[in-house]
Design a protein around this motif. Structure first.
Motif, PDB file in Angstrom:
ATOM      1  N   ASP A 245     -31.170  10.059  19.081  1.00 39.91           N
ATOM      2  CA  ASP A 245     -31.868  10.388  17.836  1.00 39.91           C
ATOM      3  C   ASP A 245     -31.006  10.152  16.602  1.00 39.91           C
ATOM      4  O   ASP A 245     -31.511   9.729  15.564  1.00 39.91           O
ATOM      5  CB  ASP A 245     -32.316  11.856  17.861  1.00 39.91           C
ATOM      6  N   SER A 246     -29.719  10.482  16.697  1.00 43.27           N
ATOM      7  CA  SER A 246     -28.846  10.279  15.541  1.00 43.27           C
ATOM      8  C   SER A 246     -28.852   8.814  15.119  1.00 43.27           C
ATOM      9  O   SER A 246     -28.927   8.491  13.926  1.00 43.27           O
ATOM     10  CB  SER A 246     -27.424  10.736  15.866  1.00 43.27           C
ATOM     11  N   ALA A 247     -28.792   7.912  16.103  1.00 44.50           N
ATOM     12  CA  ALA A 247     -28.852   6.479  15.810  1.00 44.50           C
ATOM     13  C   ALA A 247     -30.216   6.102  15.241  1.00 44.50           C
ATOM     14  O   ALA A 247     -30.318   5.298  14.302  1.00 44.50           O
ATOM     15  CB  ALA A 247     -28.558   5.675  17.070  1.00 44.50           C
ATOM     16  N   ALA A 248     -31.282   6.667  15.802  1.00 43.49           N
ATOM     17  CA  ALA A 248     -32.635   6.351  15.343  1.00 43.49           C
ATOM     18  C   ALA A 248     -32.843   6.783  13.891  1.00 43.49           C
ATOM     19  O   ALA A 248     -33.486   6.071  13.108  1.00 43.49           O
ATOM     20  CB  ALA A 248     -33.663   7.021  16.251  1.00 43.49           C
ATOM     21  N   LEU A 249     -32.299   7.930  13.508  1.00 42.13           N
ATOM     22  CA  LEU A 249     -32.455   8.412  12.136  1.00 42.13           C
ATOM     23  C   LEU A 249     -31.732   7.495  11.156  1.00 42.13           C
ATOM     24  O   LEU A 249     -32.225   7.225  10.051  1.00 42.13           O
ATOM     25  CB  LEU A 249     -31.933   9.844  12.021  1.00 42.13           C
ATOM     26  N   VAL A 250     -30.558   7.005  11.537  1.00 42.75           N
ATOM     27  CA  VAL A 250     -29.823   6.054  10.695  1.00 42.75           C
ATOM     28  C   VAL A 250     -30.607   4.750  10.572  1.00 42.75           C
ATOM     29  O   VAL A 250     -30.756   4.193   9.470  1.00 42.75           O
ATOM     30  CB  VAL A 250     -28.422   5.787  11.272  1.00 42.75           C
ATOM     31  N   ALA A 251     -31.104   4.251  11.712  1.00 44.15           N
ATOM     32  CA  ALA A 251     -31.865   3.000  11.711  1.00 44.15           C
ATOM     33  C   ALA A 251     -33.117   3.129  10.859  1.00 44.15           C
ATOM     34  O   ALA A 251     -33.469   2.214  10.083  1.00 44.15           O
ATOM     35  CB  ALA A 251     -32.232   2.621  13.149  1.00 44.15           C
ATOM     36  N   MET A 252     -33.801   4.255  10.985  1.00 46.70           N
ATOM     37  CA  MET A 252     -35.037   4.471  10.233  1.00 46.70           C
ATOM     38  C   MET A 252     -34.758   4.534   8.726  1.00 46.70           C
ATOM     39  O   MET A 252     -35.497   3.946   7.920  1.00 46.70           O
ATOM     40  CB  MET A 252     -35.706   5.761  10.716  1.00 46.70           C
TER      41      MET A 252
END
Length: 329
Positions: A245-252
């Motif tokens: 999720d941490s990566a997904a939030l950055v990507a988003m």
């Protein structure tokens, strides 16, 4: 006549104290030849096997690799730690939190904290695990797998399969994967689940859509660079599966800053269901992992081993659909 100790047998055999201890207790992790050498030497030296009474576990070391002791990793592992703490509190045990890494003398921590067992969370180099095994103390891996050591893991592969299949059902066809080092068991398994979903949907995997972010220690910058490279493709992806999720939030956030709409232009899904996922803008779709249960189950496995042979326990996961992906499936 003085009593023969495990230390005496180790000195006479040239083996480590941990190896002798496991050999005398007939534990796994040794060859049959080594186990026989230990036991025959003990008999010749007059060792009293009655000394091998089982010692009750009172102090557990919760070991976290230094590369996981970062802000992006903390939402996951702090919850795992909390679950372990709750179980220890219930049983009147002491839990010591220890950050470890290749440069730190991990085994020395056993003496400093007077540890009876190890709960190792996340990735560890084989050399560290081997050093811990040599102590002869009980050990369980959480969110990590290695042959010969009992472990408890969320169903990484199925979770990523569910996430990718959800995107396929919502009409996405160019689905990218932002992953990390395949040396990490969890990330390697999640990549497998992503590829399996594409294969079962009869979609040919495009290697260019699989991007490995730089080392986890680089934090947000590595993930942002990976996402930027995907957006710069001539034919960009219409969805991204992120390794957590941490990566997904950055990507988003990067997609939004570049003017892309989510999920209309590109859908984003994560893994773990950390607290920040549900309050993100838009709320992040993810795979829910019961992180507290992972920690609690790890302690249970230390206190009540599954048997002579090490086992891998797989915990179920759930797909959580929110606004960051199409939700019409």
């Amino acid at each position: 006549m003085s009593t023969v100790t495990i230390r005496d047998i180790a000195k006479a055999s040239g083996l480590s104290i941990g190896t002798v201890s496991r050999g005398l207790r007939n534990q796994t992790g040794l060859s049959d030849d080594t186990r026989q050498i230990v036991r025959e030497l003990a008999l010749r030296m007059g060792y009293d096997f009655g000394q091998l009474r089982t010692h009750k576990i009172r102090r557990i070391g919760f070991l976290l690799h230094s590369q996981h002791n970062t802000l992006p990793s903390s939402p996951f592992f702090s919850s795992v730690l909390h679950g372990a703490e709750q179980m220890c509190r219930r049983d009147g045990l002491t839990l010591s939190f220890i950050v470890a890494g290749p440069a730190e003398p991990v085994v020395d921590q056993r003496r400093v904290h007077q540890l009876d067992a190890f709960l190792c969370a996340g990735y560890f180099e084989p050399e560290i695990l081997d050093a811990l095994r040599q102590t002869g103390k009980p050990m369980v891996l959480v969110d990590m797998h290695r042959r010969g050591i009992t472990s408890v893991n969320p169903d990484h592969q199925r979770g990523s399969f569910l996430a990718t299949s959800h995107l396929l059902r919502s009409g996405r066809r160019r689905i990218a994967l932002i992953s990390g080092s395949p040396a990490h068991y969890s990330l390697e398994q999640r990549a497998r689940g992503y590829r399996r979903a594409l294969f079962e949907a009869q979609i040919q995997a495009d290697p260019d859509l699989e991007v490995i972010a730089p080392q986890l220690g680089d934090g947000d910058a590595g993930v942002a660079a990976a996402m930027r490279s995907l957006l710069g493709m001539k034919k960009r992806p219409d969805a991204v599966v992120c390794f957590n999720d941490s990566a997904a939030l950055v990507a988003m956030q990067l997609c939004l800053s570049e003017g892309f709409r989510i999920p209309q232009d590109i859908a984003v899904i994560g893994f773990d269901d950390i607290t920040g996922a549900s309050v993100a803008h838009p709320p992040l779709s993810t795979v829910r992992v019961d992180k507290e249960a992972l920690g609690a189950r790890g302690v249970e496995l230390l206190l009540h081993p599954p048997g002579q042979e090490p086992q891998e326990l797989i915990m179920p996961v759930d797909l959580i659909v929110r606004d960051s992906t199409s939700s019409n499936d």
